[in-house]
Scaffold this motif. Structure first.
Motif, short mmCIF file in Angstrom:
data_model
loop_
_atom_site.label_atom_id
_atom_site.label_comp_id
_atom_site.label_asym_id
_atom_site.label_seq_id
_atom_site.Cartn_x
_atom_site.Cartn_y
_atom_site.Cartn_z
N ASP A 127 0.82 -1.21 0.00
CA ASP A 127 0.00 0.00 0.00
C ASP A 127 0.86 1.27 0.00
N ALA A 128 2.06 1.17 0.55
CA ALA A 128 2.94 2.35 0.63
C ALA A 128 3.73 2.57 -0.65
N VAL A 129 4.26 1.49 -1.26
CA VAL A 129 5.19 1.69 -2.39
C VAL A 129 4.92 0.75 -3.56
N GLY A 130 3.89 -0.07 -3.50
CA GLY A 130 3.59 -0.97 -4.61
C GLY A 130 3.02 -0.23 -5.81
N GLY A 209 20.41 2.32 4.21
CA GLY A 209 19.12 1.98 3.61
C GLY A 209 18.29 1.08 4.51
N ILE A 210 18.95 0.12 5.16
CA ILE A 210 18.23 -0.78 6.07
C ILE A 210 17.67 0.00 7.25
N TYR A 211 18.48 0.87 7.84
CA TYR A 211 17.99 1.67 8.97
C TYR A 211 16.80 2.52 8.55
N ALA A 212 16.83 3.03 7.33
CA ALA A 212 15.74 3.89 6.85
C ALA A 212 14.45 3.11 6.64
N MET A 213 14.56 1.80 6.43
CA MET A 213 13.37 0.98 6.20
C MET A 213 12.69 0.55 7.50
N LEU A 214 13.38 0.72 8.63
CA LEU A 214 12.83 0.31 9.91
C LEU A 214 12.17 1.49 10.61
N ASP A 215 11.07 1.25 11.29
CA ASP A 215 10.41 2.34 12.01
C ASP A 215 11.14 2.60 13.33
N ARG A 232 14.92 8.50 5.00
CA ARG A 232 13.64 7.79 4.85
C ARG A 232 12.81 8.37 3.71
N THR A 233 12.82 9.68 3.59
CA THR A 233 12.06 10.33 2.53
C THR A 233 12.58 9.93 1.16
N LEU A 234 13.91 9.94 1.01
CA LEU A 234 14.52 9.59 -0.27
C LEU A 234 14.26 8.12 -0.63
N LEU A 235 14.40 7.24 0.36
CA LEU A 235 14.18 5.83 0.09
C LEU A 235 12.74 5.56 -0.28
N ARG A 236 11.81 6.13 0.49
CA ARG A 236 10.40 5.94 0.18
C ARG A 236 10.06 6.51 -1.20
N LEU A 239 11.32 4.08 -3.90
CA LEU A 239 10.47 2.89 -4.00
C LEU A 239 9.14 3.22 -4.67
N ARG A 240 8.62 4.41 -4.41
CA ARG A 240 7.38 4.80 -5.08
C ARG A 240 7.59 5.02 -6.56
N LEU A 241 8.75 5.55 -6.93
CA LEU A 241 9.06 5.69 -8.36
C LEU A 241 9.14 4.33 -9.02
N ARG A 242 9.74 3.37 -8.33
CA ARG A 242 9.78 2.02 -8.88
C ARG A 242 8.36 1.50 -9.09
N GLY A 243 7.49 1.71 -8.09
CA GLY A 243 6.11 1.26 -8.22
C GLY A 243 5.41 1.91 -9.39
N ALA A 244 5.65 3.21 -9.60
CA ALA A 244 5.03 3.91 -10.72
C ALA A 244 5.52 3.35 -12.05
N PHE A 245 6.80 2.98 -12.10
CA PHE A 245 7.34 2.38 -13.32
C PHE A 245 6.71 1.01 -13.58
#
Length: 305
Positions: A127-130, A209-215, A232-236, A239-245
């Motif tokens: 739901d967040a980045v798919g 990157g791993i630290y940014a993926m953890l809450d 976290r903002t950059l990583l998210r 991932l959203r750009l990947r989902g859009a692609f």
């Protein structure tokens, strides 16, 4: 086939009756990459519970056979998601998981929490980045699938609805998540495993990157450094750009599961009946060898008698 044809099929299915088909389509066709990533986070989340990390710490599997532990767990989950849990390869995977767990004393609530992460982490990730959000039938399908698996694992007191189980898991996290040295050791071993998949020069960036993926609750439970908000903002965003692609790609004509990737531990293939902690597999092999030897010698003893 249209881009949303598989979604339309999922929406026509009954999540109670057809949950195995829903998981097969969702994980294998709609979100194969996202499913693997989200289940990695799901497993990482369970290591925030000291009673769970303490058991894993005692077995030494995360330190001595880290890649095998990751691969065998992922294979077992993927086999069930691909084939279901009632027969064939999927049932064999479920039986193997029960065999491995049967060697340890594990509290029902710990089992229950691990089960919950396999439902809710994929939903949150997708739901967040798919490339699209999950539909209601997918969410319910995940719940009924893992509810059925949990029942076959002997887990009791599984909450009776999707929402009730999610609320239970959140309450469990608030009560159980806290820093422990075993959390840190297991979390660090897993972090270093993920980093080992990339060239060494990239290790610092993989860790960031791993630290940014953890809450924040997970970061505190592991004692990891808190990531910068921008990370976290950059990583998210990436991932959203990947989902859009991915949204613009044609739909998959064939499914793709973790088991379809080249496996680091089992590059030439694997036998489901040989998966599991190396120490337990070796002990099982010795027992079977002795049993077969006794069977072969039995006619001679009878003949002498």
């Amino acid at each position: 086939m249209g881009r949303y044809d598989i979604l339309r099929e999922i929406e026509r299915l009954d999540p109670v009756r057809d949950h195995q088909r829903i998981v097969h389509l969702s994980f294998g066709y709609e979100f194969p990459w996202d499913a693997v990533r989200s289940l990695e986070i799901a497993l990482y989340r369970t290591y925030c519970v000291p009673s769970i990390s303490a058991l894993l710490d005692r077995t030494r599997e995360f330190y001595e056979h880290t890649q095998r532990r990751y691969d065998d767990t992922s294979i077992i989950v993927a086999e069930m998601c691909e084939w279901g849990y009632e027969s064939g390869r999927g049932k064999a995977a479920l039986d193997r998981m029960n065999w491995a767990h049967g060697h340890y004393r594990i509290a029902n609530d710990d089992f229950l929490y691990v089960l919950s992460t396999f439902i809710y982490e994929p939903v949150r990730w997708i739901d967040a980045v798919g490339w699209r959000r999950t539909c209601e039938n997918e969410r319910l399908g995940y719940y009924y699938f893992w509810h059925a698996v949990g029942t076959r694992m002997g887990i009791t007191d599984i909450p009776a609805s999707y929402d009730a189980f999610e609320a239970w898991a959140r309450d469990y996290e608030r009560a159980q998540f806290r820093f422990a040295e075993t959390n840190e050791r297991i979390g660090t071993a897993t972090r270093d495993l993920f980093a080992s998949w990339f060239p060494r020069i990239l290790t610092p960036f993989v860790r960031i990157g791993i630290y940014a993926m953890l809450d924040d609750a997970m970061i505190h439970s592991f004692g990891f450094p808190r990531p910068l908000p921008a990370t976290r903002t950059l990583l998210r965003g990436a991932l959203r750009l990947r989902g859009a692609f991915v949204r613009w790609l044609p739909p998959r004509a064939t499914g793709h599961f973790f088991t379809d990737n080249r496996n680091r531990t089992h590059p030439r293939g694997y036998d489901i009946s040989a998966l599991g902690p190396r120490r337990l597999v070796a002990a099982e092999s010795r027992r079977l060898t002795r049993a077969n030897g006794d069977d072969e010698r039995a006619p001679e003893r009878n003949a002498i008698a």
